[in-house]
Design an enzyme around this catalytic site. Structure first.
Site: not given
Length: 258
Positions: A155, A152, A233-235, A70, A132, A93-94
């Site tokens: 969800d 990281l 990471t962006e998050e 992810g 996935n 990455e899905i």
């Protein structure tokens, strides 16, 4: 003040910024891992053409040793690239638009770096696949081929009926233990306390994983990795901007029982 040196008249001009812009890659924040996403996946790790992902390493026969599950917009991949110049790093990455953004970002970084350096090498060791991981992780990674797995800011799937979709679960931990070599480390971080407790509880209960304290991970020489996990990471950057709290947990893959 010394005069600034002028570039030679025949020096090629620097290329314009090649980095993709996120506004051109609109995508939902999350994807349902149980949906049919019309994915192409290899029947086995040996069927993956890693030379197409890492052309500079084509003659080495190397396979990825670090995986970011992810990977989002690829912040961790870019941060890890110079830390492990001789290791291959793969993001999974899905989401189709997000994975395309990461692919374009890596291509732009490779081109820009090659223009600035006569011996291109940086960012040649990172790549991404649209996949996935909940369904097809063993299709990409052979047994004991990885030495690090990263989860990281996954969800959180807040609703209890959706907890089965969390990326850390008893059913999936066996696959992560299969791909991870003994001594390898699983890195997890989140800004959701409930999810942090969930991931820690399930990893700690698995017989092939043992918790390892952050200071012990740093003592192993992985301080730069932990810094990237926290903030690359962006998050992670978003949590920092909002003065939020993060919960980090690392687990080491135990030796196989006799």
């Amino acid at each position: 003040m010394p005069k600034r040196k002028r570039a030679p008249a025949d020096a090629p001009p620097p290329p314009p910024s090649l980095l993709p812009q996120k506004k051109h890659y609109r995508q939902r924040a999350h994807a349902n891992p149980f949906s049919d996403h019309a994915l192409d996946y290899p029947p086995a790790p040996a069927a993956v053409d890693w030379a197409a992902h890492y052309p500079a390493f084509a003659a080495t026969g190397k396979v990825p040793a670090l995986a970011d599950v992810g990977c989002g917009f690829g912040g961790l991949l870019v941060a890890l690239a110079p830390l492990f110049p001789d290791e291959l790093i793969l993001g999974l990455e899905i989401r189709v638009q997000v994975s395309q953004y990461v692919q374009d970002r890596i291509a732009a970084l490779r081109t820009t770096h090659a223009h600035a350096h006569p011996s291109p090498g940086l960012y040649q060791n990172i790549s991404v696949v649209r996949a996935n991981a909940m369904k097809f992780l063993p299709n990409y990674f052979a047994r004991a081929s990885l030495r690090a797995l990263f989860f990281l800011f996954p969800d959180p799937h807040f609703k209890q009926r959706k907890h089965k979709a969390r990326i850390i679960s008893p059913a999936l931990l066996a696959e992560y233990a299969y791909a991870l070599r003994p001594g390898g480390i699983v890195y997890t971080i989140t800004d959701v306390r409930d999810l942090a407790q969930w991931m820690h509880r399930h990893l700690a209960a698995h017989p092939l994983f043992e918790p390892i304290a952050e200071q012990d991970v740093r003592a192993l020489g992985h301080a730069d990795v932990l810094d990237a996990v926290h903030s690359a990471t962006e998050e992670g950057k978003k949590v920092d901007r909002n003065n939020g709290q993060k919960w980090l947990a690392c687990f080491r893959r135990r030796e196989n029982p006799q």
